[in-house]
Write a protein that holds these residues in place. Sequence first.
Motif, short mmCIF file in Angstrom:
data_model
loop_
_atom_site.label_atom_id
_atom_site.label_comp_id
_atom_site.label_asym_id
_atom_site.label_seq_id
_atom_site.Cartn_x
_atom_site.Cartn_y
_atom_site.Cartn_z
N ILE A 144 0.94 -1.24 0.06
CA ILE A 144 0.08 0.13 0.06
C ILE A 144 0.94 1.06 0.12
O ILE A 144 1.82 1.41 0.77
N SER A 145 0.78 2.07 -0.97
CA SER A 145 1.65 3.31 -1.03
C SER A 145 0.62 4.60 -1.00
O SER A 145 -0.61 4.55 -1.27
N VAL A 146 1.27 5.56 -0.42
CA VAL A 146 0.79 7.05 -0.32
C VAL A 146 1.51 7.97 -0.99
O VAL A 146 2.54 7.93 -1.15
N GLY A 147 0.56 9.10 -1.50
CA GLY A 147 1.25 10.40 -1.96
C GLY A 147 2.24 10.95 -0.86
O GLY A 147 2.35 10.83 -0.04
N LYS A 148 3.18 11.69 -1.58
CA LYS A 148 4.28 12.43 -1.37
C LYS A 148 3.75 13.57 -0.22
O LYS A 148 4.39 14.01 0.70
N GLU A 149 2.45 14.05 -0.47
CA GLU A 149 1.79 15.10 0.45
C GLU A 149 1.69 14.63 1.76
O GLU A 149 1.60 15.44 2.81
N TYR A 150 1.94 13.22 1.95
CA TYR A 150 1.64 12.65 3.41
C TYR A 150 3.01 12.10 3.77
O TYR A 150 3.21 11.60 4.92
N LEU A 153 4.12 12.50 7.48
CA LEU A 153 3.25 11.59 8.65
C LEU A 153 4.03 10.24 8.69
O LEU A 153 3.73 9.38 9.52
N LYS A 154 4.65 9.86 7.59
CA LYS A 154 5.57 8.54 7.72
C LYS A 154 4.38 7.49 7.89
O LYS A 154 4.74 6.65 8.63
N ILE A 155 3.34 7.35 7.08
CA ILE A 155 2.14 6.50 7.38
C ILE A 155 2.54 4.99 7.39
O ILE A 155 3.41 4.80 6.31
N GLY A 156 2.03 4.40 8.15
CA GLY A 156 2.72 2.90 8.09
C GLY A 156 1.25 1.77 8.58
O GLY A 156 0.20 2.12 7.69
N HIS A 240 10.99 5.62 -7.03
CA HIS A 240 11.91 5.80 -7.98
C HIS A 240 11.86 7.19 -8.57
O HIS A 240 12.59 8.05 -8.97
N GLN A 241 10.32 7.43 -8.73
CA GLN A 241 10.12 8.60 -9.72
C GLN A 241 9.82 9.69 -8.62
O GLN A 241 9.15 10.83 -9.06
N ASN A 242 10.01 9.55 -7.43
CA ASN A 242 9.82 10.49 -6.21
C ASN A 242 8.37 11.09 -6.17
O ASN A 242 7.97 12.20 -5.97
N ILE A 243 7.16 10.09 -6.13
CA ILE A 243 5.98 10.86 -6.12
C ILE A 243 5.09 10.35 -4.98
O ILE A 243 4.03 10.79 -4.54
N GLY A 244 5.89 9.27 -4.17
CA GLY A 244 5.32 8.88 -3.12
C GLY A 244 6.00 7.72 -2.33
O GLY A 244 7.21 7.57 -2.70
N TYR A 245 5.34 7.01 -1.56
CA TYR A 245 6.42 5.84 -0.44
C TYR A 245 5.48 4.82 -0.18
O TYR A 245 3.92 4.84 -0.57
N THR A 246 6.21 3.73 0.37
CA THR A 246 5.43 2.71 0.70
C THR A 246 4.93 2.60 2.16
O THR A 246 5.93 3.01 3.01
N ALA A 247 3.85 2.63 2.36
CA ALA A 247 3.18 2.49 3.85
C ALA A 247 3.58 1.21 4.36
O ALA A 247 4.08 1.10 5.58
N LEU A 248 3.02 0.20 3.91
CA LEU A 248 3.41 -0.99 4.35
C LEU A 248 3.32 -2.12 3.27
O LEU A 248 2.95 -1.77 2.10
N GLY A 329 13.32 6.61 4.68
CA GLY A 329 14.15 6.45 5.43
C GLY A 329 14.50 4.92 6.11
O GLY A 329 15.49 4.35 6.61
N ARG A 330 13.07 4.11 6.21
CA ARG A 330 13.25 2.85 6.66
C ARG A 330 13.56 1.67 5.48
O ARG A 330 13.02 1.87 4.25
N VAL A 331 14.81 1.07 5.68
CA VAL A 331 15.13 -0.04 4.73
C VAL A 331 15.18 -1.22 5.51
O VAL A 331 15.69 -1.54 6.53
N VAL A 332 14.49 -2.50 4.71
CA VAL A 332 14.51 -3.65 5.51
C VAL A 332 15.09 -4.57 4.43
O VAL A 332 14.71 -4.80 3.49
#
Length: 385
Positions: A144-150, A153-156, A240-248, A329-332
């Motif tokens: 589940i990914s969320v947009g950069k505007e959040y 919050l680093k939603i998880g 990679h396209q700097n549009i959002g991030y992975t919540a979980l 910043g979280r890498v597993v």
Amino acid sequence: KGALAAADGKMSRRALLKAGAGTAALLAAARMNFPGGAFAQGAGPEVKGAKLGFIALTDASPLFVAKEKGIFAKYGMPDVEVQKQASWGTTRDNLVLGSEGNGIDGAHILTPMPYLISSGKVTQNNVPTPMYILARLNLNGQCISVGKEYADLKIGLDTAPFKVALEKKKASGKSVKAAMTFPGGTHDLWIRYWLAAGGIDPDKDIETIVVPPAQMVANMKVGTMDAFCVCEPWNLQLIHQNIGYTALTTGELWDKHPEKSFGMRAAYVDKYPKAAKALLMAVMEAQQWCEKMENREETAAICAKRQWINVPVEDVTDRMKGKFDYGTGRVVENSPQQMRFWKDQASYPFQSHDLWFITEDIRWGKYDAGFDAKSIIAKVNREDL
């Protein structure tokens, strides 16, 4: 041993014949169940091919590998075609048509779909097309990914802070949308489960929209949605396209959860039982190949090819090898929630797993409350194969 031995310690002729007959029967049964051996004697599949659909996602890897590595051909099915579908809706429409109607015989498919199609819940005029699930293709591996505007919050896993942010956005007059790939499909159920757990009603508080997997990143880029659930490589491409991030990863919701299935039209399997078994054996062998860590880099390279997913290989490799950079910043490294193709009984189509999906689809109104899950599972789930 005792029962077979005669008084003098040697096996009696009668016992020997009986044992011999048993062995012969055992070998005959083995040949029937593993037609690979029987093909050499000319009792091969009834047909040499099938048309199988796939969506541009990494969990279709076993089909890509079975085709590329000649595994379908090895089991007497050299004419198998593995055809890209534009969306899960297209997959459904082509399964309804069947290859005789210029459609497909089977597919890499969201596990709930063979049930939704068999029950006529998602077909034109609600006319059912009977389907079988022959195997599961994988466990885990969606996100589940969320947009950069959040980003701040680093939603998880916990959606409570997301709820506050979404309420604020709605209050400012903007719409809030979450995207999934097919109503009642796996991604729809993962994102609903996640939102609802944090007190967000996916039917009232936000709008859920359907977007084909390959179009997720482009849609997030233009601000069509706030969150989405999909398989790789689209979550990593988003980062990679700097549009959002992975919540979980969805494995954090349910560790080793079932995901895609190898589904076939019942009509094909009933008409060509040997061919169906040959396809199943080829897919299972490809799953075993994909599972091996030493093959993961090559699996990623195959996925990235133009005829399959058609993306830069770096959008595929890391997560295929179990490395998850969430973009926060979280890498597993070597994530326990990485995609499984064979390990942990990944290929086995457990009926209880199918029941979970049907129960969630009842929860969200795809089936009536009293829907008879047990009898449809008995028809669709072919774990006997």
